[in-house]
Every structure is written in structure tokens, then in C-alpha cells.
Design a protein around this motif. Structure first.
Motif, PDB file in Angstrom:
ATOM      1  N   TYR A 170     -10.953   8.174  -4.301  1.00 30.32           N
ATOM      2  CA  TYR A 170      -9.748   8.202  -5.124  1.00 30.32           C
ATOM      3  C   TYR A 170      -9.629   9.486  -5.926  1.00 30.32           C
ATOM      4  CZ  TYR A 170      -8.062   3.599  -4.012  1.00 30.32           C
ATOM      5  OH  TYR A 170      -7.531   2.533  -3.341  1.00 30.32           O
TER       6      TYR A 170
ATOM      7  N   MET B 137       1.518   6.359  -7.959  1.00 30.70           N
ATOM      8  CA  MET B 137       0.497   7.217  -8.569  1.00 30.70           C
ATOM      9  C   MET B 137       1.010   8.639  -8.738  1.00 30.70           C
ATOM     10  SD  MET B 137      -3.205   5.912  -7.143  1.00 30.70           S
ATOM     11  CE  MET B 137      -2.872   6.205  -5.401  1.00 30.70           C
TER      12      MET B 137
ATOM     13  N   ARG C  40      -6.058   1.839 -13.626  1.00 33.14           N
ATOM     14  CA  ARG C  40      -5.765   0.941 -12.501  1.00 33.14           C
ATOM     15  C   ARG C  40      -6.946   0.025 -12.202  1.00 33.14           C
ATOM     16  NH1 ARG C  40      -4.393   2.691  -6.189  1.00 33.14           N
ATOM     17  NH2 ARG C  40      -4.589   0.574  -5.329  1.00 33.14           N
TER      18      ARG C  40
ATOM     19  N   THR D 230       1.926   2.582  -3.357  1.00 33.62           N
ATOM     20  CA  THR D 230       0.939   3.121  -4.298  1.00 33.62           C
ATOM     21  C   THR D 230       0.998   4.641  -4.381  1.00 33.62           C
ATOM     22  OG1 THR D 230      -0.833   3.228  -2.641  1.00 33.62           O
ATOM     23  CG2 THR D 230      -0.617   1.177  -3.894  1.00 33.62           C
TER      24      THR D 230
ATOM     25  N   TRP E 249       0.838  -1.205   0.000  1.00 37.19           N
ATOM     26  CA  TRP E 249       0.000   0.000   0.000  1.00 37.19           C
ATOM     27  C   TRP E 249       0.871   1.252   0.000  1.00 37.19           C
ATOM     28  CZ3 TRP E 249      -4.121  -1.370   4.296  1.00 37.19           C
ATOM     29  CH2 TRP E 249      -5.117  -2.169   3.712  1.00 37.19           C
TER      30      TRP E 249
ATOM     31  N   LEU F  20       0.051  -1.373 -10.242  1.00 35.11           N
ATOM     32  CA  LEU F  20      -1.071  -0.845  -9.466  1.00 35.11           C
ATOM     33  C   LEU F  20      -2.315  -1.710  -9.616  1.00 35.11           C
ATOM     34  CD1 LEU F  20      -0.693   2.981 -10.179  1.00 35.11           C
ATOM     35  CD2 LEU F  20      -0.502   1.881  -7.952  1.00 35.11           C
TER      36      LEU F  20
ATOM     37  N   CYS G  14      -1.267  -4.258  -6.521  1.00 32.54           N
ATOM     38  CA  CYS G  14      -1.760  -3.379  -5.445  1.00 32.54           C
ATOM     39  C   CYS G  14      -3.272  -3.413  -5.275  1.00 32.54           C
ATOM     40  CB  CYS G  14      -1.313  -1.943  -5.713  1.00 32.54           C
ATOM     41  SG  CYS G  14       0.470  -1.730  -5.769  1.00 32.54           S
ATOM     42  N   THR G  15      -4.006  -3.787  -6.306  1.00 33.17           N
ATOM     43  CA  THR G  15      -5.463  -3.763  -6.194  1.00 33.17           C
ATOM     44  C   THR G  15      -6.063  -5.161  -6.171  1.00 33.17           C
ATOM     45  OG1 THR G  15      -5.454  -1.679  -7.432  1.00 33.17           O
ATOM     46  CG2 THR G  15      -7.580  -2.751  -7.147  1.00 33.17           C
TER      47      THR G  15
ATOM     48  N   ASN H 241       3.951   0.585 -14.525  1.00 34.52           N
ATOM     49  CA  ASN H 241       3.330   1.235 -13.366  1.00 34.52           C
ATOM     50  C   ASN H 241       1.877   0.815 -13.209  1.00 34.52           C
ATOM     51  OD1 ASN H 241       5.644   2.879 -14.325  1.00 34.52           O
ATOM     52  ND2 ASN H 241       5.111   4.203 -12.596  1.00 34.52           N
TER      53      ASN H 241
END
Length: 305
Positions: free
Chosen positions: A75, A25, A41, A21, A18, A225, A229-230, A221
Motif C-alpha cells: 500500500y 484514495m 483506513r 478505492t 475495489w 474505505l 472497502c476493507t 471517505n
């Protein structure tokens, strides 16, 4: 190694991922608008989680849709703020969302507990020290980050209620991530797709060429993500939370902004001075105090960072 220790290590990995991120971003905001970052993403994550939507219950889809709409604005504020301030500062301010949930009890006429008052004082002192660092003062990016924290807090509160009604939790999770992608796409076509009054065709061609070049250049990238990351980290979060206590998870999660500051230094070269680190320590202390011995949250209440 016991299952409990493995659960703690899993949550530590979740928090470290986390933390990455924010600089990931932030780097993308130099080329893309915030909504393009959100769309790409979450579109990748939606494709990976789409099997959970197979034969989904209507109730789960509706719950996911409502949560996804709220998550989109979380977000939107967060990434808009990232474009205007440093990623470590954005992370520490967004981390205040843990204070929002207990403070929402004031709307119901309940006075905050002593630990919440102490946590709030620590957070205010931390914000003051963080903003004093470098003489930058409070800016629009910080306001957007604070709005993201407030929206994330409201999202967590709604999520706690809705996940109890879910038939299949991963269906709700997949539906909300898909809703974020859909909202981002609608936002783009309503507000950002070029609508030139002189030469629409030329404007559109240049615009899509620019976007296409950026997507190819920053593909690693976005893959990081969207995939790790998601989509992937949600499974590890659920596994880890099921094997740890609420207090343990709360303490581990409180160090997410610290992880963001660590990776921002090595990824982007962002650094904080002594007052900034003092503010960071006060903010993290406030986050831990606010969650210590709090009511247990649903172990499977999943939210990407």
C-alpha cells in the motif's frame, strides 16, 4: 437464482467496490500523506475486525503479522504512486500483480508456460499504449505503481502458503490488517510527525490541527474505505469465491482496473484517450490469459484492495 450465480454476482460487487478505492484514495492524497491514508483506513478496519482476534492462536497472529508487514509496503508504493499519477493509470499498472506470481517460478528454475509468455507480451504492449496516451511518458508514479504490483504479487504468493497453515483464516486476516495500521503508525512517528528545530510546540500544534481538520472533513471517505472497502467486502469476497471456480474469479478480478477507470471518470473527471483504452484492453487481456486454467488459489485467501 442459484448459489453459483449469486457467488458470481457477489464477486462482481467486490470488483466494483475495489474499483472505487483508487479514486477515493486519490482524492485523499490532495490533503493527506499516503501513510496517513493507510493508517486511518486500516485502523477503522482493525476496530471492526477485532472480535476475530479474541482468543487468537499465536500461530495465526504470527502469520498475520508477517503478511501485514508485506501488505503495508504494498500500500505504501500504491498510494505514493497514486499521489503522482492518475488513479486509472495506477489501477491498470497495479493490476499486473497477477503476472508476478507465475513469473516468480523463474526463480525456482521453471520456464514460464506459453500462456504466461503471451500474457506478458500483451501486458508490455498494453503498458506501451497506456504510456503513449496523451504523451505523458513513464513517470515516478508509474514506477511506484509497478513496485506495488511486484510487491502485491509477492504478497499473494506468500499468502497462498501461509493461509494453508492458518487455524482461523479471519484471525489471520484481522491480524494482518492490524499490522498494516501499526506499521503505518510507526512510520508516521518515525518520519512525518513534525520535529521543528525552532518552535517544536507550535509546529506540532499546527500539524495536529491540520490533520484533525482533514479527518473531520474527509470522514465519509475514510468510513467508506475502512468499513465497506476493507472490512465488509472481505466477507463478501470469501462467500463469493467459495461458490465460483478459480477461472471465473480470475476473469472477474481482471476487470477491477476497468472499474477503477469508470469510477475515476465520474468521481474525479479523469479520462483516457483511444490509445489509453487500447492499452487498458491489452492489459486486461493479459491478466485474463495469465490466470486462465491456472492452478486454483485458496478460496479463502483474502486481501483488501
Amino acid at each position: 437464482m442459484t448459489q453459483h450465480l449469486r457467488g458470481i454476482l457477489a464477486l462482481v460487487v467486490v470488483v466494483l467496490v475495489w474499483g472505487t478505492t483508487f479514486p477515493a484514495m486519490k482524492e485523499l492524497t490532495a490533503y493527506f500523506s499516503p501513510v496517513w491514508i493507510i493508517l486511518t483506513r486500516f485502523a477503522i478496519a482493525t476496530a471492526l475486525l477485532s472480535p476475530f482476534l479474541w482468543r487468537a492462536r499465536r500461530t495465526d497472529l504470527m502469520l498475520g503479522g508477517i503478511l501485514g508487514l508485506l501488505l503495508f509496503f504494498c500500500y505504501l508504493f500504491q498510494v505514493e504512486g497514486l499521489a503522482l499519477t492518475t488513479s486509472n493509470r495506477n489501477a491498470f499498472i497495479c493490476g499486473l500483480n497477477v503476472l508476478v506470481v507465475p513469473l516468480l517460478g523463474l526463480l525456482g528454475g521453471r520456464l514460464p508456460e506459453r500462456r504466461i509468455v503471451i500474457a506478458l507480451l500483451l501486458a508490455i504492449a498494453g503498458l506501451a499504449a497506456l504510456c503513449w496516451d496523451g504523451g505523458g511518458g513513464w513517470g515516478r508514479g508509474d514506477t511506484l505503481a509497478l513496485l506495488a504490483a511486484l510487491t502485491f504479487g509477492a504478497y499473494i504468493k506468500v499468502m497462498e502458503v501461509y493461509t494453508r497453515r492458518a487455524v482461523r483464516l479471519m484471525t489471520v486476516t484481522a491480524a494482518q490488517i492490524g499490522t498494516v495500521a501499526l506499521c503505518a503508525a510507526l512510520w508516521l512517528f518515525a518520519r512525518e510527525v513534525p520535529r521543528g528545530s525552532i518552535d517544536v510546540a507550535s509546529d506540532a500544534a499546527n500539524y495536529w490541527a491540520y490533520i484533525g481538520h482533514g479527518l473531520l472533513h474527509y470522514a465519509p471517505n475514510f468510513a467508506y474505505l475502512g468499513v465497506l472497502c476493507t472490512a465488509a467486502i472481505i466477507s463478501m469476497q470469501a462467500w463469493g469465491q467459495a461458490r465460483t471456480s478459480a477461472n471465473e474469479a480470475a476473469v472477474i478480478y481482471a476487470f477491477e482496473p476497468g472499474g477503477a477507470a469508470f469510477f475515476a471518470y465520474f468521481w474525479l473527471g479523469e479520462a483516457m484517450g483511444g490509445r489509453g483504452w487500447l492499452g487498458a484492453a491489452l492489459l486486461i487481456s493479459g491478466m485474463i490469459v495469465s490466470q486462465w486454467n491456472a492452478e486454483s488459489r485458496p478460496a479463502a485467501a483474502l486481501a483488501p484492495e
